[in-house]
Design a protein around this motif. Structure first.
Motif, PDB file in Angstrom:
ATOM      1  N   GLU A   1      -4.144  -0.472   0.869  1.00 46.95           N
ATOM      2  CA  GLU A   1      -2.889   0.288   0.908  1.00 46.95           C
ATOM      3  C   GLU A   1      -2.307   0.368  -0.494  1.00 46.95           C
ATOM      4  O   GLU A   1      -2.239  -0.629  -1.212  1.00 46.95           O
ATOM      5  CB  GLU A   1      -1.902  -0.387   1.857  1.00 46.95           C
ATOM      6  CG  GLU A   1      -2.340  -0.350   3.314  1.00 46.95           C
ATOM      7  CD  GLU A   1      -1.366  -1.061   4.229  1.00 46.95           C
ATOM      8  OE1 GLU A   1      -0.380  -1.644   3.721  1.00 46.95           O
ATOM      9  OE2 GLU A   1      -1.588  -1.040   5.459  1.00 46.95           O
TER      10      GLU A   1
ATOM     11  N   ARG B   1      -5.414   7.051  11.649  1.00 50.57           N
ATOM     12  CA  ARG B   1      -4.487   7.095  10.527  1.00 50.57           C
ATOM     13  C   ARG B   1      -4.073   8.536  10.233  1.00 50.57           C
ATOM     14  O   ARG B   1      -4.830   9.480  10.487  1.00 50.57           O
ATOM     15  CB  ARG B   1      -5.141   6.472   9.289  1.00 50.57           C
ATOM     16  CG  ARG B   1      -5.513   5.024   9.502  1.00 50.57           C
ATOM     17  CD  ARG B   1      -6.572   4.520   8.554  1.00 50.57           C
ATOM     18  NE  ARG B   1      -6.108   4.386   7.198  1.00 50.57           N
ATOM     19  CZ  ARG B   1      -6.807   3.785   6.233  1.00 50.57           C
ATOM     20  NH1 ARG B   1      -8.002   3.266   6.502  1.00 50.57           N
ATOM     21  NH2 ARG B   1      -6.338   3.697   5.015  1.00 50.57           N
ATOM     22  N   LYS B   2      -2.876   8.707   9.718  1.00 48.88           N
ATOM     23  CA  LYS B   2      -2.437  10.030   9.289  1.00 48.88           C
ATOM     24  C   LYS B   2      -3.284  10.462   8.100  1.00 48.88           C
ATOM     25  O   LYS B   2      -3.553   9.674   7.182  1.00 48.88           O
ATOM     26  CB  LYS B   2      -0.957   9.990   8.900  1.00 48.88           C
ATOM     27  CG  LYS B   2      -0.379  11.327   8.448  1.00 48.88           C
ATOM     28  CD  LYS B   2       1.114  11.187   8.130  1.00 48.88           C
ATOM     29  CE  LYS B   2       1.710  12.500   7.650  1.00 48.88           C
ATOM     30  NZ  LYS B   2       3.168  12.359   7.352  1.00 48.88           N
TER      31      LYS B   2
ATOM     32  N   LEU C   1       5.098  13.093   2.196  1.00 52.77           N
ATOM     33  CA  LEU C   1       4.541  11.833   2.692  1.00 52.77           C
ATOM     34  C   LEU C   1       5.600  10.762   2.931  1.00 52.77           C
ATOM     35  O   LEU C   1       5.295   9.725   3.528  1.00 52.77           O
ATOM     36  CB  LEU C   1       3.498  11.299   1.706  1.00 52.77           C
ATOM     37  CG  LEU C   1       2.214  12.128   1.549  1.00 52.77           C
ATOM     38  CD1 LEU C   1       1.308  11.481   0.513  1.00 52.77           C
ATOM     39  CD2 LEU C   1       1.480  12.287   2.877  1.00 52.77           C
TER      40      LEU C   1
ATOM     41  N   SER D   1       5.820   8.189   5.956  1.00 52.73           N
ATOM     42  CA  SER D   1       4.505   8.043   6.598  1.00 52.73           C
ATOM     43  C   SER D   1       4.178   6.569   6.793  1.00 52.73           C
ATOM     44  O   SER D   1       4.615   5.707   6.022  1.00 52.73           O
ATOM     45  CB  SER D   1       3.406   8.686   5.743  1.00 52.73           C
ATOM     46  OG  SER D   1       3.626  10.068   5.605  1.00 52.73           O
ATOM     47  N   GLU D   2       3.398   6.286   7.818  1.00 51.96           N
ATOM     48  CA  GLU D   2       2.981   4.910   8.062  1.00 51.96           C
ATOM     49  C   GLU D   2       2.096   4.410   6.924  1.00 51.96           C
ATOM     50  O   GLU D   2       1.353   5.180   6.301  1.00 51.96           O
ATOM     51  CB  GLU D   2       2.216   4.817   9.380  1.00 51.96           C
ATOM     52  CG  GLU D   2       3.052   5.078  10.611  1.00 51.96           C
ATOM     53  CD  GLU D   2       2.257   4.898  11.890  1.00 51.96           C
ATOM     54  OE1 GLU D   2       1.048   4.592  11.783  1.00 51.96           O
ATOM     55  OE2 GLU D   2       2.833   5.060  12.966  1.00 51.96           O
TER      56      GLU D   2
ATOM     57  N   THR E   1      -1.680   5.597   5.543  1.00 49.34           N
ATOM     58  CA  THR E   1      -1.901   7.044   5.513  1.00 49.34           C
ATOM     59  C   THR E   1      -2.809   7.391   4.340  1.00 49.34           C
ATOM     60  O   THR E   1      -2.730   6.779   3.271  1.00 49.34           O
ATOM     61  CB  THR E   1      -0.548   7.777   5.376  1.00 49.34           C
ATOM     62  OG1 THR E   1       0.192   7.617   6.591  1.00 49.34           O
ATOM     63  CG2 THR E   1      -0.738   9.262   5.088  1.00 49.34           C
TER      64      THR E   1
ATOM     65  N   VAL F   1       0.585   3.988   0.831  1.00 47.48           N
ATOM     66  CA  VAL F   1      -0.218   5.183   1.131  1.00 47.48           C
ATOM     67  C   VAL F   1      -1.401   5.235   0.166  1.00 47.48           C
ATOM     68  O   VAL F   1      -1.263   4.930  -1.019  1.00 47.48           O
ATOM     69  CB  VAL F   1       0.643   6.455   0.994  1.00 47.48           C
ATOM     70  CG1 VAL F   1      -0.207   7.714   1.074  1.00 47.48           C
ATOM     71  CG2 VAL F   1       1.729   6.472   2.061  1.00 47.48           C
TER      72      VAL F   1
END
Length: 237
Positions: free
Chosen positions: A63, A93-94, A142, A145-146, A149, A184
């Motif tokens: 990440e 995942r996005k 973004l 976003s989780e 991503t 991200v």
């Protein structure tokens, strides 16, 4: 991507064609590639390599990582970037594709050629094609976003082609800071300079990245270099 036979069998078939027709092997390989729907063998082999490589790359990305996916034209860097997005989506995942090169229709068509699953993952990917794509645009999209991503940017060297946009170095710095804080993963498709000589080394490296404008490549955590169906993921020191 659905081939009529495994790639090792296609290579064997090409060797037979070369022997029976008394033609160079590279011509026979290109002939087999055309029969499989590719313009030349290097495109077929790079797509096969991307499919197997992307899973291992995704597993090694943390990440907040910034990744370079770099190669000369026609050696599979865009294919690998899209395959990474498909694999991220397969993991739940996005996944977002920011492109200043493709129309959405072109990108969807390329994705469909890669997506062999029954669930239509390529339709779930977000594709943004606005001329306004820049670091600020990407960060706005973004935000929220989780963590985990995955975003792919197509491509590094044209993020600042409009004079109204910030300098490329400032954009990469902003994206590196955002990725680290938001967790991200941001991957940049990147050109390799035409001075790269495959006769002197099989794969390009960080010194071969085409930089029309100065960028601190030390902002990137990892880089994947591709050429002639081969690829290697490296940490950027």
């Amino acid at each position: 991507m659905k081939l009529s036979a495994p790639i090792f069998q296609l290579k064997r078939r090409a060797k037979l064609v070369a022997r029976n027709n008394n033609v160079p092997l590279h011509e026979a390989l290109d002939q087999i590639a055309r029969e499989e729907g590719f313009a030349r063998w290097s495109l077929l082999s790079s797509q096969v390599a991307a499919a197997s490589l992307s899973r291992s790359i995704l597993a090694r990305l943390d990440e907040g990582d910034l990744l370079l996916v770099a190669g000369r034209p026609g050696h599979g860097k865009t294919t690998l970037g899209l395959q990474l997005l498909l694999d991220a989506a397969r993991d739940g995942r996005k996944a977002v594709f920011f492109t200043l090169e493709f129309t959405e229709q072109q990108a969807r068509r390329h994705l469909r050629s890669l997506d062999e699953g029954p669930h239509g993952l390529c339709e779930k990917l977000q594709i943004l094609t606005s001329d306004e794509i820049s670091a600020d645009y990407i960060i706005r999209h973004l935000s929220g976003s989780e963590r985990g991503t995955v975003a792919v940017i197509d491509y590094l060297q044209i993020l600042d082609q409009q004079r109204s946009k910030p300098a490329l170095s400032d954009q990469v710095l902003a994206l590196a800071d955002f990725a680290r804080k938001a967790g991200v993963v941001v991957a940049f498709i990147s050109q390799v300079d035409r001075s790269f000589d495959p006769e002197s080394k099989r794969l390009p490296d960080i010194r071969d990245i085409r930089l029309p404008n100065l960028v601190d490549l030390g902002l990137f955590n990892k880089a994947c270099f591709l050429h002639n169906g081969e690829a290697q993921l490296r940490d950027v020191a």
